[in-house]
Design a protein around this motif. Structure first.
Motif, PDB file in Angstrom:
ATOM      1  N   UNK A  51       0.831  -1.212   0.000  1.00  0.00           N
ATOM      2  CA  UNK A  51       0.000   0.000   0.000  1.00  0.00           C
ATOM      3  C   UNK A  51       0.860   1.254   0.000  1.00  0.00           C
ATOM      4  N   UNK A  52       0.286   2.347  -0.503  1.00  0.00           N
ATOM      5  CA  UNK A  52       0.983   3.635  -0.456  1.00  0.00           C
ATOM      6  C   UNK A  52       0.841   4.273   0.924  1.00  0.00           C
ATOM      7  N   UNK A  53      -0.247   3.950   1.607  1.00  0.00           N
ATOM      8  CA  UNK A  53      -0.496   4.514   2.935  1.00  0.00           C
ATOM      9  C   UNK A  53      -1.418   3.573   3.699  1.00  0.00           C
ATOM     10  N   UNK A  54      -1.466   3.753   5.005  1.00  0.00           N
ATOM     11  CA  UNK A  54      -2.352   2.958   5.841  1.00  0.00           C
ATOM     12  C   UNK A  54      -1.625   1.849   6.583  1.00  0.00           C
ATOM     13  N   UNK A  55      -2.370   1.163   7.439  1.00  0.00           N
ATOM     14  CA  UNK A  55      -1.772   0.076   8.216  1.00  0.00           C
ATOM     15  C   UNK A  55      -2.688  -1.140   8.232  1.00  0.00           C
ATOM     16  N   UNK A  56      -2.074  -2.300   8.494  1.00  0.00           N
ATOM     17  CA  UNK A  56      -2.779  -3.578   8.529  1.00  0.00           C
ATOM     18  C   UNK A  56      -2.562  -4.211   9.898  1.00  0.00           C
ATOM     19  N   UNK A  57      -3.662  -4.654  10.478  1.00  0.00           N
ATOM     20  CA  UNK A  57      -3.602  -5.293  11.796  1.00  0.00           C
ATOM     21  C   UNK A  57      -4.223  -6.684  11.694  1.00  0.00           C
ATOM     22  N   UNK A  58      -3.486  -7.705  12.123  1.00  0.00           N
ATOM     23  CA  UNK A  58      -3.976  -9.081  12.129  1.00  0.00           C
ATOM     24  C   UNK A  58      -3.912  -9.621  13.548  1.00  0.00           C
ATOM     25  N   UNK A  59      -5.059 -10.093  14.019  1.00  0.00           N
ATOM     26  CA  UNK A  59      -5.162 -10.636  15.386  1.00  0.00           C
ATOM     27  C   UNK A  59      -4.623  -9.652  16.411  1.00  0.00           C
ATOM     28  N   UNK A  60      -4.920  -8.356  16.208  1.00  0.00           N
ATOM     29  CA  UNK A  60      -4.564  -7.345  17.195  1.00  0.00           C
ATOM     30  C   UNK A  60      -3.159  -6.801  17.099  1.00  0.00           C
ATOM     31  N   UNK A  61      -2.369  -7.238  16.100  1.00  0.00           N
ATOM     32  CA  UNK A  61      -0.984  -6.792  15.982  1.00  0.00           C
ATOM     33  C   UNK A  61      -0.757  -6.160  14.609  1.00  0.00           C
ATOM     34  N   UNK A  62      -0.059  -5.016  14.617  1.00  0.00           N
ATOM     35  CA  UNK A  62       0.314  -4.381  13.357  1.00  0.00           C
ATOM     36  C   UNK A  62       1.315  -5.274  12.624  1.00  0.00           C
ATOM     37  N   UNK A  63       1.108  -5.426  11.314  1.00  0.00           N
ATOM     38  CA  UNK A  63       2.004  -6.275  10.534  1.00  0.00           C
ATOM     39  C   UNK A  63       2.442  -5.522   9.284  1.00  0.00           C
ATOM     40  N   UNK A  64       3.592  -5.907   8.783  1.00  0.00           N
ATOM     41  CA  UNK A  64       4.120  -5.370   7.538  1.00  0.00           C
ATOM     42  C   UNK A  64       4.234  -6.532   6.560  1.00  0.00           C
ATOM     43  N   UNK A  65       3.270  -6.635   5.667  1.00  0.00           N
ATOM     44  CA  UNK A  65       3.217  -7.764   4.751  1.00  0.00           C
ATOM     45  C   UNK A  65       3.985  -7.419   3.477  1.00  0.00           C
ATOM     46  N   UNK A  66       5.187  -7.972   3.368  1.00  0.00           N
ATOM     47  CA  UNK A  66       6.050  -7.670   2.226  1.00  0.00           C
ATOM     48  C   UNK A  66       5.889  -8.672   1.095  1.00  0.00           C
ATOM     49  N   UNK A  67       5.203  -9.786   1.372  1.00  0.00           N
ATOM     50  CA  UNK A  67       5.028 -10.817   0.353  1.00  0.00           C
ATOM     51  C   UNK A  67       3.877 -11.718   0.753  1.00  0.00           C
ATOM     52  N   UNK A 100       4.216 -14.814   1.241  1.00  0.00           N
ATOM     53  CA  UNK A 100       4.763 -15.689   2.285  1.00  0.00           C
ATOM     54  C   UNK A 100       4.547 -15.080   3.663  1.00  0.00           C
ATOM     55  N   UNK A 101       4.685 -13.748   3.767  1.00  0.00           N
ATOM     56  CA  UNK A 101       4.410 -13.069   5.041  1.00  0.00           C
ATOM     57  C   UNK A 101       2.949 -13.244   5.430  1.00  0.00           C
ATOM     58  N   UNK A 102       2.051 -13.083   4.454  1.00  0.00           N
ATOM     59  CA  UNK A 102       0.627 -13.228   4.736  1.00  0.00           C
ATOM     60  C   UNK A 102       0.307 -14.657   5.185  1.00  0.00           C
ATOM     61  N   UNK A 103       0.875 -15.640   4.492  1.00  0.00           N
ATOM     62  CA  UNK A 103       0.645 -17.041   4.865  1.00  0.00           C
ATOM     63  C   UNK A 103       1.162 -17.322   6.267  1.00  0.00           C
ATOM     64  N   UNK A 104       2.294 -16.709   6.607  1.00  0.00           N
ATOM     65  CA  UNK A 104       2.850 -16.902   7.950  1.00  0.00           C
ATOM     66  C   UNK A 104       1.925 -16.346   9.024  1.00  0.00           C
ATOM     67  N   UNK A 105       1.088 -15.383   8.664  1.00  0.00           N
ATOM     68  CA  UNK A 105       0.113 -14.812   9.609  1.00  0.00           C
ATOM     69  C   UNK A 105      -1.264 -15.447   9.450  1.00  0.00           C
TER      70      UNK A 105
END
Length: 526
Positions: free
Chosen positions: A67-83, A85-90
């Motif tokens: 994303x150009x801006x904004x944040x993503x939170x999964x299960x209550x924790x901020x995450x930085x999804x670079x790929x 594989x990162x999403x699958x890990x979460x």
């Protein structure tokens, strides 16, 4: 009045929370400061027209796009999804609208692809353990009722079977949250019913599901809550009750969601054909000598004839025979009383056939080319943009493409833009416009609105009806009975490569059609 567990659901923690998510592609604002909360263990619907930003938003969630801006939170924790594989890990799994399978590999090989833990050796060990992968794939397939053969090469599978493998692939890694982008677009009604049951079972087991769908009955049946996107922003949200005490409440909610999605009321149902012209297509004793035929069938000018049936019952073979990709073992095909049985595919198209393929990405558009290039595909003789037989004018091609874009309301940033920058619905409108530009006598439309939103579907229907009203014939092959009952004049049912039933739409009984499709009715025509 409507009843649900909304008050209890409010206290359910969020599995996913997106805040202020934005994404631009050049001048195109795909997502504009989107806020979205998906509750844990819920089925959350995402509605919107093609190009509204739904797929872009979910690709951001799956780590495919930054994303150009904004944040993503999964299960209550901020995450930085670079790929991905990162999403699958979460715990995020995704089934995309367009297939990502490798055709030359088997189902089992596609399922284990990329699933190794870490390191070169681990990848080789895991990828080569196909025996255990095949056993697990068979167990999973049988448990879900998909009936997929793990040893089958994916290129040999039907569109519906490949979609099922995509779903199996997403479940393979044990994701706790599934993002499904139009999962039933390629499925027959019985297969869709099986998927509905699967999703409800997964929800009961605690899986969170985000469902992107254009099918209002699907959203109303499965989802607990729905978010509507329009022009890249959130247009509104709504809770969906488990039950409606008054049907009027359901209709009112559906109407509200449609208005939020397209900015107007639902398009009106088109009128039936009032005039039948002479026969355009005549098929007699046609067979491929294998799994299809023999059949007799006529399509008249001024009518839309729908072919329905569970996928894999001869529809694809029929189309291949009609357009010349496959030779007839027996029988004949006539177009406007001219025998085209031995003509090449090019000669058939030059004689007045146009074709909207069922798989847009494999057969209708060239992903690596521009809108201009895709608009002129198939015009081998150069018309209408060649001043001489050996020179294609770039300016004329550009004007031709621009006219298709304008006439069919294709939303594109530029006609020089890659066709992949267009949403699925706009790509399909480009394909339909291109085929109509051939001024065909017969349009063969295979699953023409698969995966399209209400507005794009209405545009495609309007185009097919326009051809019909001008005296052309339309052969519609569709798994969507709602579509068939909306625009078709006559219906024939295929089962095991034969016609087993025929009726006018005005006199059609949906239960009878279902019996013909399933083979339950012993009185069906031979």
């Amino acid at each position: 009045m409507a009843t649900n567990g909304a008050s209890q659901a409010v206290t359910t923690p969020a599995a996913i929370r997106l805040a202020g998510v934005s994404k631009h592609f050049g001048p195109v604002k795909a997502n504009r400061s989107i806020d979205l909360t998906v509750r844990e263990g819920s089925i959350h619907g995402l509605l919107g027209e093609n190009g509204a930003g739904k797929s872009t938003l979910m690709k951001i969630l799956f780590g495919m796009i930054r994303p150009d801006a904004g944040r993503i939170e999964i299960a209550g924790k901020d995450v930085n999804l670079r790929s991905s594989a990162d999403a699958l890990a979460h715990g995020i799994g995704m089934v995309q609208q367009h297939f990502s399978l490798i055709g030359k590999l088997t189902v089992a090989e596609n399922l284990v692809l990329g699933r190794a833990t870490t390191g070169f050796a681990a990848r080789w060990v895991k990828s080569l353990d196909l025996e255990s992968a095949s056993r697990r794939a068979m167990e999973l397939s049988e448990r879900l009722g998909f009936g997929v053969d793990p040893s089958a090469r994916c290129e040999t599978l039907s569109v519906g079977a490949r979609q099922k493998v995509e779903i199996l692939k997403a479940l393979w890694g044990g994701a706790t949250t599934l993002v499904l982008d139009e999962p039933t677009a390629a499925l027959s009604p019985p297969d869709a019913e099986e998927l509905y049951t699967l999703l409800q079972n997964l929800q009961r087991d605690g899986t969170t599901i985000v469902l992107i769908s254009h099918k209002m009955p699907e959203i109303m049946r499965l989802c607990d809550r729905v978010t509507v996107l329009r022009d890249g922003a959130v247009a509104g949200e709504a809770e969906i009750p488990r039950a409606f005490e008054d049907p009027a409440d359901r209709h009112a909610l559906e109407a509200r969601l449609v208005r939020l999605m397209i900015g107007r009321n639902r398009p009106e149902v088109p009128s039936r054909s009032s005039h039948i012209w002479p026969t355009v297509l005549s098929v007699r004793n046609l067979s491929d000598g294998e799994r299809f035929g023999p059949i007799d069938l006529d399509v008249h000018g001024g009518e839309i004839l729908a072919v329905v049936g569970v996928e894999g019952n001869g529809q694809s073979q029929f189309v291949d025979l009609l357009i010349g990709l496959k030779k007839a073992a027996q029988g004949g095909i006539a177009l406007d009383d001219i025998d085209i049985t031995r003509m090449t595919t090019l000669e058939r198209f030059q004689s007045g056939i146009a074709h909207i393929p069922e798989d847009r990405h494999r057969l209708a558009v060239a992903d690596g080319m521009s809108v201009v290039d895709n608009a002129s595909i198939g015009f081998i003789d150069g018309a209408p943009f060649a001043p001489t037989p050996f020179w294609l004018s770039r300016k004329r091609r550009a004007r031709f493409a621009a006219s298709i874009v304008k006439r069919n309301k294709v939303r594109a940033s530029s006609i020089e833009a890659p066709v992949t920058s267009l949403s699925g619905g706009n790509q399909q409108k480009l394909v339909v416009g291109r085929e109509l530009a051939r001024a065909p006598r017969l349009m063969i439309a295979a699953q023409p609105t698969r995966g399209l939103d209400i507005g794009s579907t209405a545009a495609v229907h309007e185009a097919l009806i326009g051809l019909r009203d001008q005296g052309g014939g339309v052969l519609l092959l569709s798994l969507d009975l709602t579509e068939v009952f909306t625009i078709a004049d006559r219906i024939v049912v295929f089962r095991q490569g034969r016609i087993v039933g025929e009726t006018s739409t005005a006199e059609a009984d949906v239960d009878q059609i279902g019996r013909w499709m399933s083979g339950v009715d012993r009185e069906a025509q031979a």
